[in-house]
Write an enzyme that holds these catalytic residues in place. Structure first.
Site, PDB file in Angstrom:
ATOM      1  N   ARG A  25     -39.515  -0.968 -15.215  1.00 41.53           N
ATOM      2  CA  ARG A  25     -38.440   0.038 -15.227  1.00 41.53           C
ATOM      3  C   ARG A  25     -37.514  -0.107 -16.433  1.00 41.53           C
ATOM      4  O   ARG A  25     -36.737   0.792 -16.727  1.00 41.53           O
ATOM      5  CB  ARG A  25     -37.639  -0.041 -13.916  1.00 41.53           C
ATOM      6  CG  ARG A  25     -38.376   0.582 -12.740  1.00 41.53           C
ATOM      7  CD  ARG A  25     -37.691   0.279 -11.412  1.00 41.53           C
ATOM      8  NE  ARG A  25     -38.034  -1.047 -10.910  1.00 41.53           N
ATOM      9  CZ  ARG A  25     -37.509  -1.608  -9.811  1.00 41.53           C
ATOM     10  NH1 ARG A  25     -36.579  -0.953  -9.118  1.00 41.53           N
ATOM     11  NH2 ARG A  25     -37.879  -2.802  -9.407  1.00 41.53           N
ATOM     12  N   THR A  89     -43.288 -11.679  -4.879  1.00 41.53           N
ATOM     13  CA  THR A  89     -42.283 -12.739  -5.045  1.00 41.53           C
ATOM     14  C   THR A  89     -42.643 -14.011  -4.273  1.00 41.53           C
ATOM     15  O   THR A  89     -42.336 -15.121  -4.713  1.00 41.53           O
ATOM     16  CB  THR A  89     -40.883 -12.254  -4.628  1.00 41.53           C
ATOM     17  OG1 THR A  89     -40.963 -11.683  -3.302  1.00 41.53           O
ATOM     18  CG2 THR A  89     -40.362 -11.188  -5.574  1.00 41.53           C
ATOM     19  N   GLY A 153     -34.127  -4.745  -0.319  1.00 40.48           N
ATOM     20  CA  GLY A 153     -34.657  -5.123   0.985  1.00 40.48           C
ATOM     21  C   GLY A 153     -33.510  -5.218   1.992  1.00 40.48           C
ATOM     22  O   GLY A 153     -32.403  -5.597   1.641  1.00 40.48           O
TER      23      GLY A 153
HETATM   24  C1  UD1 Z   1     -36.511  -7.969  -4.635  1.00 41.04           C
HETATM   25  C2  UD1 Z   1     -36.650  -8.299  -3.128  1.00 41.04           C
HETATM   26  C3  UD1 Z   1     -35.675  -7.418  -2.337  1.00 41.04           C
HETATM   27  C4  UD1 Z   1     -34.273  -7.654  -2.843  1.00 41.04           C
HETATM   28  C5  UD1 Z   1     -34.170  -7.460  -4.369  1.00 41.04           C
HETATM   29  C6  UD1 Z   1     -32.827  -7.982  -4.855  1.00 41.04           C
HETATM   30  C7  UD1 Z   1     -38.922  -9.001  -2.543  1.00 41.04           C
HETATM   31  C8  UD1 Z   1     -40.258  -8.588  -2.035  1.00 41.04           C
HETATM   32  N1  UD1 Z   1     -38.011  -8.053  -2.697  1.00 41.04           N
HETATM   33  O1  UD1 Z   1     -36.906  -6.645  -4.840  1.00 41.04           O
HETATM   34  O2  UD1 Z   1     -35.742  -7.740  -0.968  1.00 41.04           O
HETATM   35  O3  UD1 Z   1     -33.373  -6.793  -2.189  1.00 41.04           O
HETATM   36  O4  UD1 Z   1     -35.170  -8.214  -5.053  1.00 41.04           O
HETATM   37  O5  UD1 Z   1     -32.640  -7.778  -6.218  1.00 41.04           O
HETATM   38  O6  UD1 Z   1     -38.697 -10.195  -2.767  1.00 41.04           O
HETATM   39  N2  UD1 Z   1     -41.460 -11.485  -9.626  1.00 41.04           N
HETATM   40  C9  UD1 Z   1     -42.415 -12.411  -9.959  1.00 41.04           C
HETATM   41  N3  UD1 Z   1     -43.699 -12.204  -9.578  1.00 41.04           N
HETATM   42  C10 UD1 Z   1     -44.085 -11.121  -8.845  1.00 41.04           C
HETATM   43  C11 UD1 Z   1     -43.105 -10.160  -8.510  1.00 41.04           C
HETATM   44  C12 UD1 Z   1     -41.796 -10.371  -8.911  1.00 41.04           C
HETATM   45  O7  UD1 Z   1     -42.113 -13.411 -10.609  1.00 41.04           O
HETATM   46  O8  UD1 Z   1     -45.281 -11.024  -8.526  1.00 41.04           O
HETATM   47  C13 UD1 Z   1     -40.064 -11.710 -10.067  1.00 41.04           C
HETATM   48  C14 UD1 Z   1     -39.560 -10.626 -11.009  1.00 41.04           C
HETATM   49  O9  UD1 Z   1     -39.820 -10.987 -12.349  1.00 41.04           O
HETATM   50  C15 UD1 Z   1     -38.073 -10.580 -10.689  1.00 41.04           C
HETATM   51  C16 UD1 Z   1     -37.996 -11.045  -9.240  1.00 41.04           C
HETATM   52  O10 UD1 Z   1     -39.211 -11.682  -8.949  1.00 41.04           O
HETATM   53  O11 UD1 Z   1     -37.325 -11.486 -11.487  1.00 41.04           O
HETATM   54  C17 UD1 Z   1     -37.783  -9.884  -8.284  1.00 41.04           C
HETATM   55  O12 UD1 Z   1     -38.818  -8.941  -8.459  1.00 41.04           O
HETATM   56  P1  UD1 Z   1     -38.528  -7.382  -8.488  1.00 41.04           P
HETATM   57  O13 UD1 Z   1     -39.801  -6.675  -8.690  1.00 41.04           O
HETATM   58  O14 UD1 Z   1     -37.396  -7.100  -9.386  1.00 41.04           O
HETATM   59  O15 UD1 Z   1     -38.102  -7.194  -6.933  1.00 41.04           O
HETATM   60  P2  UD1 Z   1     -37.217  -6.031  -6.333  1.00 41.04           P
HETATM   61  O16 UD1 Z   1     -38.060  -4.832  -6.116  1.00 41.04           O
HETATM   62  O17 UD1 Z   1     -35.980  -5.882  -7.100  1.00 41.04           O
HETATM   63 CA    CA Z   2     -35.190  -6.818  -9.017  1.00 36.46          CA
END
Ligand code: UD1
Ligand code: CA
Length: 464
Positions: A25, A89, A153
Site C-alpha cells: 500500500r 504475521t 483486527g
Molecule cells: C495487523 C494485525 C491486525 C492489527 C494491525 C495493527 C494480523 C493478522 N493482523 O494487520 O490485527 O490490528 O496489524 O496495525 O496480525 N508481516 C510479516 N510477514 C507476513 C505478514 C506481515 O513480517 O507474512 C509484518 C509486516 O511487515 C508488518 C506487520 O507484520 O510490519 C503487520 O503486517 P500488516 O500486513 O501491516 O498487518 P495489518 O493488516 O496491518
Molecule cells: Ca500494518
C-alpha cells in the site's frame, strides 16, 4: 529514562519485530519500515524505544527487500530472521525461533510499522505477564480504540480483560466489526509457550494466512490466562500507506514540539515548526514561525532562529542568531553569538564567536575567525566543477560587499577586502586588498549628455 533496577530484577526480555511484509500500500521501492518520520526510518524509532528496555535479544523478521533492512541495521546487535514466503504475521514470528533458542523470559512481538510506540508501554506489557506470578496471564495484548477501526483486527474481551476472541476485519461479522477495541499488534508472551503455540496456528481464514493474534485463543484453549491492556491511540497507529505516514509524522511532530517546549524552548507558532528526531535546542532558545530542522541540529542556550529558515547538520553555540530566510547546511558550526542573516547559505562553514554574515551570502568550505564581518553578496567560490577548495578568513577580518573569494585562499586576521573585489591570492593580516579598476570621472558629462539627447528627441518629434 528506564528504571534499570526494575528491568534487571525482572526476567529478561527479548523482542521480535515483524517487517517481512511487502507493504504494497506504500507503492514504494523503499521498504515500508524505512520510510522516515522526523528524518529517521520508522523501524529505528521503534528500535530506539525498545533499546531502553535493554532487551537480551532483538530479532527483526525480514523477507521482502531484506537487503535494505540489513543495511539499515548493520552494526547493531539486532539479529535478522528470514521469512520466505510471507505467510502471515504468525508465520513471521515463528521464523525467530532459531534466533531465540535458549532464551527464557518474556518475548514482546511488535510490528515494524508502528513507529510511535513508547518504552513505557512496552514495559507495561512485559509487566503484565511477568509481574503477576506463575498464575498470572501468559499473554498480554495491547489494544486501542481508534475513531475509525477500519481494517484493524478486533478484540472481544470480558470486563476483567480476558480475551474471548481476536478477529481480523476481513473475517469479522457485522457485529464484530461494530466493536471498536482494536489490536495494536503488540503482544507480550512467556517464552516457554510462544513457539509451541505458533506451530499450532492454522490458516483457515479469508486471507489463507497464519495470524499471530490467533495464538491468544489457542492459549485460552490450553487453560492459560490472557489479558488485554489498552494503549494510547497516538502510540499504536500503524503505517500502511503514504496518508498514514503523514498522519504518523504529524503526531510525531506534535510530540517533539511538546518535548522541546517542556525543555524551555519557545516555539512562537509550534504547529509551523518541523523538527527532526534529534533536534536539540537548549533552554531559552526561541524559534519563530515556519522553520524546518533537518537531522543533526544542536543549539546552545538562547539561540534565536528566525522565521522561514532551514537548518540541517548544524551546531550552533550560545546566543546565535539565524535568519530570517537562512539556510544552514551540513557542516555548519556557529560560535557563540555568531550571526547568519537573511538569504545566507552556509555549508561546511565554521564561524568563530561573534562572526557575522548578515545578508545575501554563500559560505561554503570556509573557516571564519572570531568577529569577522562578511559583507552582503560575498561568495566563497569553492568549486571549479570538479573539486572543492577551502577559504580561510582570519579573526576580525572585514570582507566588503559583493566580494568573490576564489578558493583556495586565505584572508589574514584583521585584513580588509574592498567591496566588489575578486580575490584570487592570499591577503596578509591587516592588509587592504583592493581588486577593481580605478574609478574615472568626467565633470559635467551627465548634464551635457542629457541636454544633447533632449534636443535630438525634440527635433525628431517636431519633424512629424
Ligand atoms: C495487523 C494485525 C491486525 C492489527 C494491525 C495493527 C494480523 C493478522 N493482523 O494487520 O490485527 O490490528 O496489524 O496495525 O496480525 N508481516 C510479516 N510477514 C507476513 C505478514 C506481515 O513480517 O507474512 C509484518 C509486516 O511487515 C508488518 C506487520 O507484520 O510490519 C503487520 O503486517 P500488516 O500486513 O501491516 O498487518 P495489518 O493488516 O496491518
Ligand atoms: Ca500494518
Amino acid at each position: 529514562m528506564p528504571d534499570r533496577a526494575e528491568v534487571s530484577e525482572s526476567p529478561p526480555v527479548a523482542a521480535i519485530i515483524l517487517a517481512a511484509g511487502k507493504g504494497t500500500r506504500m507503492r514504494s521501492e523503499v521498504h515500508k519500515v524505512l520510510h522516515p518520520i522526523g528524518g529517521r526510518p520508522m523501524l529505528l524509532h521503534l528500535m530506539s524505544a525498545l533499546s531502553e528496555l535493554a532487551p537480551a535479544r532483538q530479532v527483526v523478521v525480514v523477507g521482502d527487500r531484506a537487503d535494505q533492512l540489513e543495511r539499515a541495521l548493520a552494526g547493531t546487535a539486532v539479529q535478522l530472521a528470514v521469512q520466505s514466503p510471507q505467510l502471515g504475521t504468525g508465520h513471521a514470528a515463528l521464523q525467530a525461533e532459531a534466533a531465540l533458542a535458549g532464551f527464557e523470559g518474556t518475548v514482546i512481538v511488535m510490528f515494524g510499522d508502528t513507529p510511535l510506540l513508547r518504552t513505557g508501554t512496552m514495559r507495561r506489557m512485559v509487566a503484565a505477564v511477568v509481574g503477576t506470578g506463575a498464575d498470572g496471564p501468559a499473554i498480554a495484548v495491547l489494544a486501542f480504540r481508534p475513531a475509525e477501526p477500519g481494517a484493524y483486527g478486533r478484540i472481544i474481551a470480558d470486563a476483567d480483560g480476558t480475551v474471548q476472541k481476536m478477529v481480523e476485519a476481513k473475517d469479522a461479522t457485522a457485529d464484530e466489526l461494530a466493536i471498536d477495541l482494536c489490536n495494536s499488534g503488540l503482544i507480550a508472551v512467556r517464552s516457554e509457550i510462544l513457539f509451541s503455540l505458533l506451530r499450532k496456528l492454522g490458516n483457515g481464514n479469508s486471507a489463507g494466512e497464519y495470524y499471530l493474534p490467533d495464538i491468544v485463543m489457542l492459549a485460552a484453549g490450553e487453560g492459560l490466562r490472557t489479558v488485554v491492556l489498552e494503549g494510547d491511540l497516538e502510540e499504536v497507529i500503524g503505517v500502511n500507506s503514504r496518508a498514514e505516514l503523514a498522519g504518523a509524522e504529524a503526531l510525531f511532530q506534535k510530540r517533539r514540539r511538546a518535548e522541546l517546549m517542556d525543555a524551555g524552548v519557545t516555539l512562537v507558532a509550534p504547529e509551523t515548526v518541523f523538527l527532526s528526531w534529534d533536534t536539540d535546542l537548549a533552554a531559552d532558545s526561541l524559534v519563530e514561525p515556519h522553520v524546518v530542522f533537518g537531522p543533526g541540529v544542536r543549539a546552545g542556550h538562547g539561540a534565536l532562529i528566525r522565521a522561514h529558515s532551514h537548518l540541517e547538520g548544524a551546531v550552533l553555540g550560545n546566543g546565535v542568531e539565524v535568519g530570517p530566510f537562512a539556510r544552514l547546511r551540513p557542516g555548519t558550526v556557529l560560535g557563540d553569538g555568531a550571526k547568519i542573516g537573511n538569504f545566507v547559505e552556509t555549508k561546511m562553514a565554521v564561524l568563530g564567536p561573534g562572526a557575522k554574515a548578515n545578508h545575501l551570502t554563500y559560505l561554503g568550505d570556509v573557516e571564519i575567525g572570531a568577529k569577522a564581518n562578511i559583507g552582503a553578496g560575498t561568495i566563497t567560490c569553492n568549486y571549479d566543477g570538479f573539486l572543492k577548495y577551502r577559504t580561510v578568513i582570519g579573526d576580525g577580518a572585514f570582507i566588503g560587499s559583493n566580494s568573490a573569494l576564489v578558493a583556495p585562499v586565505t584572508i589574514g586576521a584583521g585584513a580588509i577586502v574592498a567591496a566588489g573585489s575578486t580575490v584570487t591570492r592570499d591577503v596578509a593580516a591587516d592588509a587592504l586588498a583592493l581588486v577593481r579598476p580605478e574609478q574615472t570621472e568626467r565633470p559635467g558629462w551627465a548634464a551635457q549628455f542629457r541636454a544633447a539627447m533632449q534636443a535630438r528627441k525634440q527635433s525628431r518629434e517636431g519633424g512629424r
